[in-house]
Write a protein that holds these residues in place. Structure first.
Motif, PDB file in Angstrom:
ATOM      1  N   ARG A   1      -0.279  14.654  -1.898  1.00 55.69           N
ATOM      2  CA  ARG A   1       0.288  15.879  -1.334  1.00 55.69           C
ATOM      3  C   ARG A   1      -0.226  16.112   0.075  1.00 55.69           C
ATOM      4  NH1 ARG A   1      -0.416  17.815  -6.716  1.00 55.69           N
ATOM      5  NH2 ARG A   1      -2.409  18.798  -6.172  1.00 55.69           N
ATOM      6  N   ALA A   2      -1.519  15.877   0.263  1.00 55.95           N
ATOM      7  CA  ALA A   2      -2.115  16.062   1.593  1.00 55.95           C
ATOM      8  C   ALA A   2      -1.535  15.066   2.591  1.00 55.95           C
ATOM      9  CB  ALA A   2      -3.629  15.913   1.503  1.00 55.95           C
ATOM     10  N   LEU A   3      -1.336  13.826   2.166  1.00 52.54           N
ATOM     11  CA  LEU A   3      -0.764  12.814   3.049  1.00 52.54           C
ATOM     12  C   LEU A   3       0.678  13.159   3.416  1.00 52.54           C
ATOM     13  CD1 LEU A   3      -2.172   9.512   1.551  1.00 52.54           C
ATOM     14  CD2 LEU A   3      -2.253  10.156   3.964  1.00 52.54           C
ATOM     15  N   HIS A   4       1.439  13.618   2.436  1.00 49.07           N
ATOM     16  CA  HIS A   4       2.819  14.006   2.714  1.00 49.07           C
ATOM     17  C   HIS A   4       2.865  15.141   3.726  1.00 49.07           C
ATOM     18  CE1 HIS A   4       6.792  15.813   2.074  1.00 49.07           C
ATOM     19  NE2 HIS A   4       7.168  14.613   1.666  1.00 49.07           N
ATOM     20  N   ARG A   5       1.976  16.100   3.563  1.00 48.21           N
ATOM     21  CA  ARG A   5       1.922  17.244   4.484  1.00 48.21           C
ATOM     22  C   ARG A   5       1.507  16.799   5.885  1.00 48.21           C
ATOM     23  NH1 ARG A   5      -1.137  20.159   1.410  1.00 48.21           N
ATOM     24  NH2 ARG A   5      -3.096  19.449   2.294  1.00 48.21           N
TER      25      ARG A   5
ATOM     26  N   ARG B   1       5.600   2.971  -7.659  1.00 48.21           N
ATOM     27  CA  ARG B   1       6.798   3.477  -6.987  1.00 48.21           C
ATOM     28  C   ARG B   1       7.123   4.899  -7.475  1.00 48.21           C
ATOM     29  NH1 ARG B   1      11.292   1.004  -4.462  1.00 48.21           N
ATOM     30  NH2 ARG B   1      10.260  -1.011  -4.803  1.00 48.21           N
ATOM     31  N   ALA B   2       7.036   5.106  -8.794  1.00 46.47           N
ATOM     32  CA  ALA B   2       7.331   6.421  -9.354  1.00 46.47           C
ATOM     33  C   ALA B   2       6.340   7.465  -8.854  1.00 46.47           C
ATOM     34  CB  ALA B   2       7.305   6.343 -10.883  1.00 46.47           C
ATOM     35  N   GLU B   3       5.070   7.088  -8.751  1.00 50.83           N
ATOM     36  CA  GLU B   3       4.042   7.999  -8.256  1.00 50.83           C
ATOM     37  C   GLU B   3       4.350   8.447  -6.830  1.00 50.83           C
ATOM     38  OE1 GLU B   3      -0.820   8.006  -8.289  1.00 50.83           O
ATOM     39  OE2 GLU B   3       0.175   6.195  -7.527  1.00 50.83           O
ATOM     40  N   LEU B   4       4.759   7.514  -5.994  1.00 52.80           N
ATOM     41  CA  LEU B   4       5.069   7.828  -4.600  1.00 52.80           C
ATOM     42  C   LEU B   4       6.342   8.658  -4.482  1.00 52.80           C
ATOM     43  CD1 LEU B   4       4.149   4.382  -3.068  1.00 52.80           C
ATOM     44  CD2 LEU B   4       3.039   6.540  -2.513  1.00 52.80           C
ATOM     45  N   GLU B   5       7.357   8.316  -5.252  1.00 56.72           N
ATOM     46  CA  GLU B   5       8.599   9.076  -5.192  1.00 56.72           C
ATOM     47  C   GLU B   5       8.393  10.502  -5.665  1.00 56.72           C
ATOM     48  OE1 GLU B   5      11.308   6.702  -7.453  1.00 56.72           O
ATOM     49  OE2 GLU B   5      11.727   5.316  -5.782  1.00 56.72           O
ATOM     50  N   GLU B   6       7.553  10.683  -6.659  1.00 57.61           N
ATOM     51  CA  GLU B   6       7.228  12.027  -7.147  1.00 57.61           C
ATOM     52  C   GLU B   6       6.592  12.869  -6.052  1.00 57.61           C
ATOM     53  OE1 GLU B   6       6.611  15.242  -9.836  1.00 57.61           O
ATOM     54  OE2 GLU B   6       7.838  13.423 -10.049  1.00 57.61           O
TER      55      GLU B   6
ATOM     56  N   ARG C   1      11.413  14.600   3.079  1.00 59.43           N
ATOM     57  CA  ARG C   1      11.216  16.012   2.799  1.00 59.43           C
ATOM     58  C   ARG C   1      11.324  16.231   1.288  1.00 59.43           C
ATOM     59  NH1 ARG C   1      10.840  19.079   7.130  1.00 59.43           N
ATOM     60  NH2 ARG C   1      11.756  18.405   9.127  1.00 59.43           N
ATOM     61  N   LEU C   2      10.407  17.055   0.765  1.00 60.11           N
ATOM     62  CA  LEU C   2      10.463  17.384  -0.645  1.00 60.11           C
ATOM     63  C   LEU C   2      11.588  18.374  -0.907  1.00 60.11           C
ATOM     64  CD1 LEU C   2       6.669  17.801  -1.441  1.00 60.11           C
ATOM     65  CD2 LEU C   2       8.158  16.036  -2.353  1.00 60.11           C
ATOM     66  N   SER C   3      12.199  18.260  -2.055  1.00 53.96           N
ATOM     67  CA  SER C   3      13.248  19.202  -2.408  1.00 53.96           C
ATOM     68  C   SER C   3      12.660  20.592  -2.596  1.00 53.96           C
ATOM     69  CB  SER C   3      13.928  18.760  -3.714  1.00 53.96           C
ATOM     70  OG  SER C   3      14.494  17.467  -3.555  1.00 53.96           O
TER      71      SER C   3
ATOM     72  N   GLY D   1       7.220  12.577  -2.840  1.00 51.91           N
ATOM     73  CA  GLY D   1       8.111  12.764  -1.701  1.00 51.91           C
ATOM     74  C   GLY D   1       8.174  11.601  -0.739  1.00 51.91           C
ATOM     75  N   PHE D   2       7.877  10.388  -1.229  1.00 46.89           N
ATOM     76  CA  PHE D   2       7.945   9.192  -0.393  1.00 46.89           C
ATOM     77  C   PHE D   2       9.038   8.257  -0.903  1.00 46.89           C
ATOM     78  CE2 PHE D   2       3.622  10.697   0.224  1.00 46.89           C
ATOM     79  CZ  PHE D   2       3.427  10.530   1.583  1.00 46.89           C
ATOM     80  N   GLU D   3       9.650   7.528   0.008  1.00 49.82           N
ATOM     81  CA  GLU D   3      10.601   6.490  -0.325  1.00 49.82           C
ATOM     82  C   GLU D   3       9.954   5.135  -0.075  1.00 49.82           C
ATOM     83  OE1 GLU D   3      14.884   4.650   1.260  1.00 49.82           O
ATOM     84  OE2 GLU D   3      13.838   6.222   2.398  1.00 49.82           O
ATOM     85  N   VAL D   4       9.876   4.315  -1.097  1.00 51.32           N
ATOM     86  CA  VAL D   4       9.276   2.995  -0.955  1.00 51.32           C
ATOM     87  C   VAL D   4      10.249   2.089  -0.205  1.00 51.32           C
ATOM     88  CG1 VAL D   4       8.406   0.958  -2.150  1.00 51.32           C
ATOM     89  CG2 VAL D   4       7.875   3.242  -3.024  1.00 51.32           C
ATOM     90  N   LEU D   5       9.770   1.515   0.898  1.00 51.05           N
ATOM     91  CA  LEU D   5      10.604   0.645   1.730  1.00 51.05           C
ATOM     92  C   LEU D   5      10.402  -0.824   1.423  1.00 51.05           C
ATOM     93  CD1 LEU D   5      10.145   2.397   5.210  1.00 51.05           C
ATOM     94  CD2 LEU D   5      11.966   2.756   3.519  1.00 51.05           C
ATOM     95  N   ALA D   6       9.182  -1.209   1.155  1.00 49.63           N
ATOM     96  CA  ALA D   6       8.890  -2.629   0.920  1.00 49.63           C
ATOM     97  C   ALA D   6       7.579  -2.757   0.168  1.00 49.63           C
ATOM     98  CB  ALA D   6       8.807  -3.391   2.245  1.00 49.63           C
ATOM     99  N   ALA D   7       7.484  -3.795  -0.618  1.00 47.27           N
ATOM    100  CA  ALA D   7       6.245  -4.104  -1.333  1.00 47.27           C
ATOM    101  C   ALA D   7       6.188  -5.613  -1.511  1.00 47.27           C
ATOM    102  CB  ALA D   7       6.199  -3.407  -2.685  1.00 47.27           C
TER     103      ALA D   7
END
Length: 330
Positions: free
Chosen positions: A245-249, A293-298, A327-329, A300-306
């Motif tokens: 959450r802090a990183l997203h902010r 991936r699910a953790e990141l999407e939850e 942006r978070l919904s 507010g991140f979109e995984v681009l590559a792994a």
């Protein structure tokens, strides 16, 4: 089976021998050819012990016997050099700390953050490539080269934060390689921050690197950074959601998040399996690719590559993941 156990025991004893020889000053003295009598005078240790140690070190190809006396083998001379990717002493102390963590049978409800500070410092200094080594910095530059959009941004000048920066292995390497990049490191342990600051001064990048002793969840910057690194393999299960959450902010919309990973494989090597056990001993989830991936999407991140990277003895990670801040919904 006893033969296998004997092999394991032999390896542990060889590391103990190497640590003892390093701490006694034997390896430093043997950078140049040295007879036992001279070695005893330099180190203050007994001749019989030194002769036995040198013979054992020779059997393990650490030293060689020459007409002028004992001397480090070429490979170990490189390991003991100032320009080594990782100082041998740091590496050996780190192994001790990792062995203690594995032998403890797991640290519940807090994990890595509950380890003694001296163990966290030892692990951080010896598990990774030192930014004080030009070879190590070049290795980080090669990793970054696989992310061309990020490299272009860093070359122009950008603001980058690493959450869980440890002693600055990656952070300071990037600071040297990208002279227009402005960096901030967030680390919970004051001793790690102090060591990272010392290294920043030695590397001449302290004017562009800000280091903060702070819980990742307390990072309250808003849309300040263009990119971020999350050293997620040191974050326990409970600490992960607030850190994300802090990183997203803190990231600007569209900002990139990079993170080291340990990708799942059907048949992990012996070294990889030990890495997984070590991470699990810190109460850190060794997520599958789908779970990560699910953790990141939850959050507010979109995984681009792994993808994976070539495993290296000094690195805990064997992969890298790139995500973009959305942006978070409401």
């Amino acid at each position: 089976m006893y033969e296998s156990l004997a092999d394991w025991a032999g390896g542990a004893q060889a590391l103990g021998l190497l640590r003892g020889a390093l701490d006694a000053g034997v390896l430093a003295a043997l950078r140049e050819p040295c007879e036992i009598e001279r070695l005893a005078s330099v180190t203050g240790r007994g001749s019989e012990w030194l002769a036995a140690v040198c013979q054992a070190l020779e059997a393990h190809r650490v030293v060689e016997r020459t007409d002028a006396g004992w001397v480090l083998s070429a490979s170990f001379a490189a390991l003991c050099a100032d320009a080594a990717r990782q100082p041998l002493g740091d590496f050996l102390v780190s192994i001790d700390a990792r062995v203690r963590a594995l032998a403890a049978g797991g640290v519940p409800h807090g994990g890595y953050g509950l380890l003694p500070s001296q163990d966290r410092v030892a692990i951080a200094r010896g598990l990774g490539m030192s930014p004080l080594s030009a070879e190590s910095r070049a290795g980080f530059a090669r990793m970054a080269a696989g992310l061309p959009d990020l490299v272009e941004q860093w070359q122009r000048g950008a603001d980058h934060v690493e959450v869980g920066c440890g002693v600055g292995n990656a952070l300071l390497s990037f600071a040297v390689q990208f002279p227009r990049l402005r960096l901030e490191g967030i680390e919970l342990d004051a001793a790690l921050v102090e060591e990272a600051q010392r290294r920043a001064v030695l590397l001449g990048v302290a004017d562009r690197v800000r280091l903060r002793c702070l819980d990742a969840a307390e990072l309250d910057d808003e849309e300040r950074f263009d990119s971020a690194q999350w050293s997620q393999m040191f974050f326990s299960a409970a600490s992960r959601p607030p850190a994300l959450r802090a990183l997203h902010r803190a990231l600007r919309p569209g900002g990139l998040l990079i993170m080291p990973t340990l990708p799942e494989v059907a048949d992990p090597s012996a070294a990889s399996s030990l890495k997984r056990a070590l991470i699990a001993s810190w109460d850190v989830p060794v997520h599958s690719d789908a779970a990560l991936r699910a953790e990141l999407e939850e959050a507010g991140f979109e995984v681009l590559a792994a993808g994976g990277i070539e495993p290296q003895p000094l690195l805990l990670s064997e992969g890298v993941l790139v995500a973009r801040r959305q942006r978070l919904s409401p």
